[in-house]
Design an enzyme around this catalytic site. Structure first.
Site, PDB file in Angstrom:
ATOM      1  N   GLY A 109       0.684  -1.248  -0.094  1.00 38.36           N
ATOM      2  CA  GLY A 109       0.097  -0.014  -0.192  1.00 38.36           C
ATOM      3  C   GLY A 109       0.997   1.231  -0.101  1.00 38.36           C
ATOM      4  N   HIS A 110       2.205   1.292  -0.063  1.00 40.67           N
ATOM      5  CA  HIS A 110       3.050   2.286   0.038  1.00 40.67           C
ATOM      6  C   HIS A 110       3.940   2.267  -1.388  1.00 40.67           C
ATOM      7  CE1 HIS A 110       2.376   2.247   4.237  1.00 40.67           C
ATOM      8  NE2 HIS A 110       2.757   1.153   4.398  1.00 40.67           N
ATOM      9  N   LYS A 137      11.259   0.158   9.128  1.00 31.75           N
ATOM     10  CA  LYS A 137      10.625   1.262   9.698  1.00 31.75           C
ATOM     11  C   LYS A 137       9.975   0.842  11.144  1.00 31.75           C
ATOM     12  CE  LYS A 137       7.733   1.546   6.256  1.00 31.75           C
ATOM     13  NZ  LYS A 137       7.974   0.300   5.670  1.00 31.75           N
ATOM     14  N   ASP A 157       6.759  -5.087  12.429  1.00 28.28           N
ATOM     15  CA  ASP A 157       7.977  -4.910  11.583  1.00 28.28           C
ATOM     16  C   ASP A 157       9.304  -5.355  12.435  1.00 28.28           C
ATOM     17  OD1 ASP A 157       6.360  -4.375   9.321  1.00 28.28           O
ATOM     18  OD2 ASP A 157       7.138  -2.512   9.009  1.00 28.28           O
ATOM     19  N   HIS A 189      -0.387   4.769   7.227  1.00 29.45           N
ATOM     20  CA  HIS A 189      -1.458   3.581   7.304  1.00 29.45           C
ATOM     21  C   HIS A 189      -2.715   4.128   7.480  1.00 29.45           C
ATOM     22  CE1 HIS A 189       2.619   1.867   8.455  1.00 29.45           C
ATOM     23  NE2 HIS A 189       2.285   1.227   7.650  1.00 29.45           N
TER      24      HIS A 189
END
Lengths: 324, 324
Positions: A47-48, A96, A101, A210
């Site tokens: 989505g990035h 990140k 993550d 997000h």
């Protein structure tokens, strides 16, 4: 559903640059492993785009793990990617700062150790919108992460050993600050409504990548005022001071016309000129997006001779190509 | 209002590549004129960024005129740009097929003649959504125009004379077809409402790049079906046939996530494979947008050795940089 289709499309579009490892959502350099070179691995939710797969290739990343939209990738993909990109010189994980993550790459580090692959981890936490308080994960990693991909990637490409590549990455992280704003939220596929809603004529300052709500909501103001507010936060944080040379990234969040990003860049230029800070390199476009969110982020990197030389060195990836 | 601010931001972001001529909205190469080189001049309304100023630089355009949003630029700007970029080898005007742009460049040609500058004009009309009927302007020029900027720009950069640069541009035009679709319209600044409106869950097939309505409205279908419908129109028009090699551009109209453009590219790849047509180069991103319209266009260029060599040659512009 959309992520495997996207990865298949990326691989078809750039077959000489990247491969998607079968049975995974891991994007790796088509020519991996590069023997004797430190391998750079990153990843996170999808989505990035173009982050992160768009920055895989010569001079930048060796591998990028694509999770579901806004979800951390699975460990199996990390292990598969690591085994494929290991060139015998160790690996740098570019992470990140999000809980999922961090956990993923901690586990991946254990797997690397079992395989005898030395690993260093660099955590990017460039978002000044988030206060650092005890007991929280702290600042988020946002678009400034792309500076790490480029510059640490160039250091690895040059043949520097793992500890040196880590040192350069750490310098980039120390010198980078970012902040964003949004006019519309993004809508995660499969969900009924966005994470936050904005009234007509409102904007949200300090949004995440997000769909996280920002730190403040207020009526939309002229570009100069918005930029000034964001830049105050960024510049005072490091701080960046008169005489500094900076790389500026104005990053579109997905749905903002390039016309508007250039208007924003113009205001950033005026702001920095007043502070006596020089722009030495400029990036205006979409580097780390948030699906179709309308908005932008600004990132500054305080540069020096070493960082600029690496910034300028050749790379060839789907989303960043220069000099090779 | 936004256009001068945008141009100022562009110039600040890329001072080594481009200049905006004072008192105009004309973007020219910072190092113009290039002596002995055919000068390429294009232009049109703003709102299509990175087109056209983003393609000014070594290996592509010498000048790009930026009108108000979706409006043809003034003649004075054309004359100022022409005088600045004339390198003594004549000029090629690259014109998208709209009445206002055609008129502008006809007048600019007269001005060039008075100044003793030889001119050739190439008109791009790649949009297969528009039927060619007597008494109309005919097909619109859309994203395929970027193929002309790149390839004719490379021909001029190589030092080819005006007639040869024109011949190459003509070959690109003859071999290029495009078509687009939209999920949301764009909103021109200063107007109250968009040029067309779409109900929830509807899409518009065959839209233009200025918020023009498409040729048909229908409920949104899966990507494979949309792509198949668009590709049928494109492929049958030239026609592109089994054995052909093509450059594919999947162009975002402004607000479409890159994730979706790659999904579309994947479907284009499947479609072409079934027809026995090979993809030799791929472009996925925003090249000619329509402000914040959500949607995409697909362009095909039938390639040969000459066109591919020019496509691959070095260029250095704000929006397209390779090998230099």
């Amino acid at each position: 559903m959309a992520v495997p289709q996207m990865l298949s499309g990326m691989e078809k579009a750039h077959p000489k640059l990247i491969s998607v490892l079968p049975g995974t959502q891991a994007v790796v350099r088509a020519d991996a492993p590069v023997k004797g070179k430190v391998a750079l691995l990153t990843g996170g939710g999808s989505g990035h785009e173009p982050a992160h797969g768009g920055f895989v290739g010569k001079g930048m990343l060796d591998g990028a793990l694509a999770g579901a939209v806004f979800c951390s990738p699975p460990l199996d993909d990390a292990v598969a990617a690591l085994e494929r990109i290991d060139g015998g010189a160790g690996a740098l994980f570019v992470i990140k700062n999000y809980t999922g993550d961090i956990l993923l790459f901690d586990m991946a580090e254990e797997e690397a150790e079992e395989r005898g692959i030395p690993v260093r981890k660099i955590v990017v936490a460039d978002d000044v919108a988030v206060d650092v308080r005890e007991g929280t994960t702290g600042r988020r990693g946002v678009a400034g992460t792309v500076f790490v991909h480029k510059i640490a990637g160039a250091a690895a490409d040059k043949g520097l050993p793992l500890d040196e590549v880590f040192r350069v990455a750490q310098k980039v992280v120390s010198n980078t600050r970012s902040m964003g704003m949004a006019l519309t939220p993004c809508l995660v596929p499969g969900r009924d409504k966005p994470n936050f809603e904005l009234g007509e004529g409102d904007m949200e300052i300090g949004i995440g990548i997000h769909g996280e709500p920002g730190v403040r909501r207020e009526p939309v103001k002229p570009a100069a005022e918005i930029v000034s507010e964001i830049m105050d936060r960024i510049v005072n944080d490091l701080p960046y001071v008169s005489g500094d040379e900076v790389v500026v990234m104005v990053n579109g969040m997905g749905a903002t016309p390039l016309m508007e990003l250039y208007v924003v860049f113009g205001e950033v230029g005026k702001y920095l000129a007043e502070k006596g800070i020089s722009i030495v390199r400029s990036m205006v476009g979409e580097y780390m997006t948030s699906l179709e969110m309308a908005g932008f982020s600004i990132s500054l990197l305080k540069a020096d001779g070493e960082l600029l030389e690496l910034f300028d060195s050749p790379c060839h990836t789907p989303a960043w190509r220069q000099g090779c």
